[in-house]
Scaffold this active site. Structure first.
Site, PDB file in Angstrom:
ATOM      1  CG  LEU A   1      -1.884  -0.930   1.057  1.00 12.64           C
ATOM      2  CD1 LEU A   1      -2.862  -1.092   2.595  1.00 12.64           C
ATOM      3  CD2 LEU A   1      -2.813  -1.091   0.025  1.00 12.64           C
TER       4      LEU A   1
ATOM      5  CG  ASP B   1       4.586   2.284  -5.463  1.00 17.34           C
ATOM      6  OD1 ASP B   1       4.195   1.902  -6.720  1.00 17.34           O
ATOM      7  OD2 ASP B   1       5.067   1.266  -4.764  1.00 17.34           O
TER       8      ASP B   1
HETATM    9  C1  MEV Z   1       5.193  -1.848  -6.290  1.00 13.21           C
HETATM   10  O1  MEV Z   1       4.257  -1.257  -5.442  1.00 13.21           O
HETATM   11  C2  MEV Z   1       5.204  -1.741  -7.852  1.00 13.21           C
HETATM   12  C3  MEV Z   1       6.165  -2.539  -8.708  1.00 13.21           C
HETATM   13  O2  MEV Z   1       5.532  -2.229  -9.969  1.00 13.21           O
HETATM   14  C4  MEV Z   1       7.366  -2.144  -8.833  1.00 13.21           C
HETATM   15  C5  MEV Z   1       7.736  -0.609  -9.327  1.00 13.21           C
HETATM   16  O3  MEV Z   1       6.774   0.058  -9.933  1.00 13.21           O
HETATM   17  O4  MEV Z   1       8.732  -0.095  -9.114  1.00 13.21           O
HETATM   18  C6  MEV Z   1       5.929  -3.955  -8.638  1.00 13.21           C
END
Ligand code: MEV
Length: 307
Positions: A97, A140
């Site tokens: 999250l 993120d």
């Molecule tokens: C992690 O929340 C999201 C992934 O796509 C990794 C990234 O975007 O760096 C798994």
């Protein structure tokens, strides 16, 4: 002491494939991390959070908990005389999250000059996040910096805002198993290395799913958004980031919602189900009855901001 606050996130479509240049669709959520940074002049760096704490002199080599590496980077690169950093979080760590990226973003804002443009806060937060997740796509941190629902890609990192359908409700359920994003990204890298042609086809499919999701969002078509989430889940299964627990949660959520999927890196952490007012409660209760902590989240339009 001034606190800065940044939201966590769910990835609605396109995680992992975004690391390879695809589009992803993310939603900042109404669970936030707050960080304060008070400069010092005695070369001491002190970091206190629920996850770990440390206090050391910048003049000595200090071994610290690896989870604090991003905050160490921010402190040492921006606070030459030392700093006291405090972290408060409403987001469980390692659940997919966005707790660590929200922490990086709030800390980056707290040590930056007031009124710094979001892109410079994002750049510092991303440098910090890459101390523990070197291949981070930046998705993120971007959701946490800008807030709302965004379309993000590494190639054009200025995220594009979308309006969520008024009736959309997001139900999140937590497997209770912590995961490592860096490890799951490495799992996918191995899959891509071993299956280059198959991965390319899947990557194209993931990108068109993200595109369809964006137009379905504009049209307010929740049924299609749910179906696309399920199709995205099939791709996540194929690249090896699911497991029995995640499949059990998806199976339960799919009986009541319009569709569901892992959100974030997978291998543990959370799923997200697309619902509206007619089935959000049922979806959450069914997951709770099966022993998974389930709760509704809503889109948080506010990105990083001072409290
Ligand atoms: C992690 O929340 C999201 C992934 O796509 C990794 C990234 O975007 O760096 C798994």
């Amino acid at each position: 002491m001034e606190w800065y606050s940044a939201p966590g996130k769910v990835i609605l479509y396109g995680e992992h494939f975004v690391v390879y240049g695809n589009r992803a669709v993310l939603c900042a959520i109404n669970r936030r991390v707050q960080v304060s940074a008070v400069p010092r002049s005695d070369d001491i760096i002190s970091i206190q959070s629920d996850v770990a704490s440390t206090r050391y002199s910048m003049n000595d080599y200090a071994t610290i908990d690896p989870a604090l590496a991003p905050l160490r980077h921010i402190a040492e690169s921006r606070c030459p005389g030392g700093v006291d950093i405090h972290v408060r979080s409403e987001i469980p760590p390692g659940a997919g999250l966005g707790s660590s990226s929200a922490c990086c973003v709030a800390a980056a804002a707290a040590v930056s000059p007031k009124q710094s443009p979001p892109r410079s806060v994002l750049a510092l937060a991303l440098d910090a996040e890459r101390t523990i997740h070197p291949n981070s796509s930046g998705a993120d941190c971007a959701a946490s910096t800008y807030g709302g629902i965004i379309e993000y890609s590494k190639e054009s990192p200025k995220p594009v805002w979308r309006r969520p359908p008024d009736t959309m409700r997001l139900v999140v359920a937590d497997s209770g198993a912590e995961h490592s994003t860096a490890r799951m990204v490495e799992t996918v890298a191995r899959f891509a290395r071993d299956n280059p042609e198959r991965f390319d086809t899947m990557k194209d499919m993931a990108d068109s799913l993200a595109g369809l999701a964006l137009s379905s969002m504009d049209a307010g078509d929740i049924h299609t958004l749910g179906r696309l989430a399920s199709q995205n889940q099939s791709l996540l299964e194929d690249i090896g980031v699911s497991n029995d627990t995640m499949r059990d949660m998806i199976h339960i959520a799919d009986r009541h919602s319009y569709g569901s999927k892992i959100t974030g890196a997978g291998g543990g952490g959370c799923i997200v189900a697309i619902t509206d007012g007619s089935n959000s409660g049922r979806t959450a209760s069914a997951l709770e009855s099966a022993g998974y902590h389930a709760f509704e989240v809503s889109a948080d339009a506010a990105g990083v901001n001072p409290l």
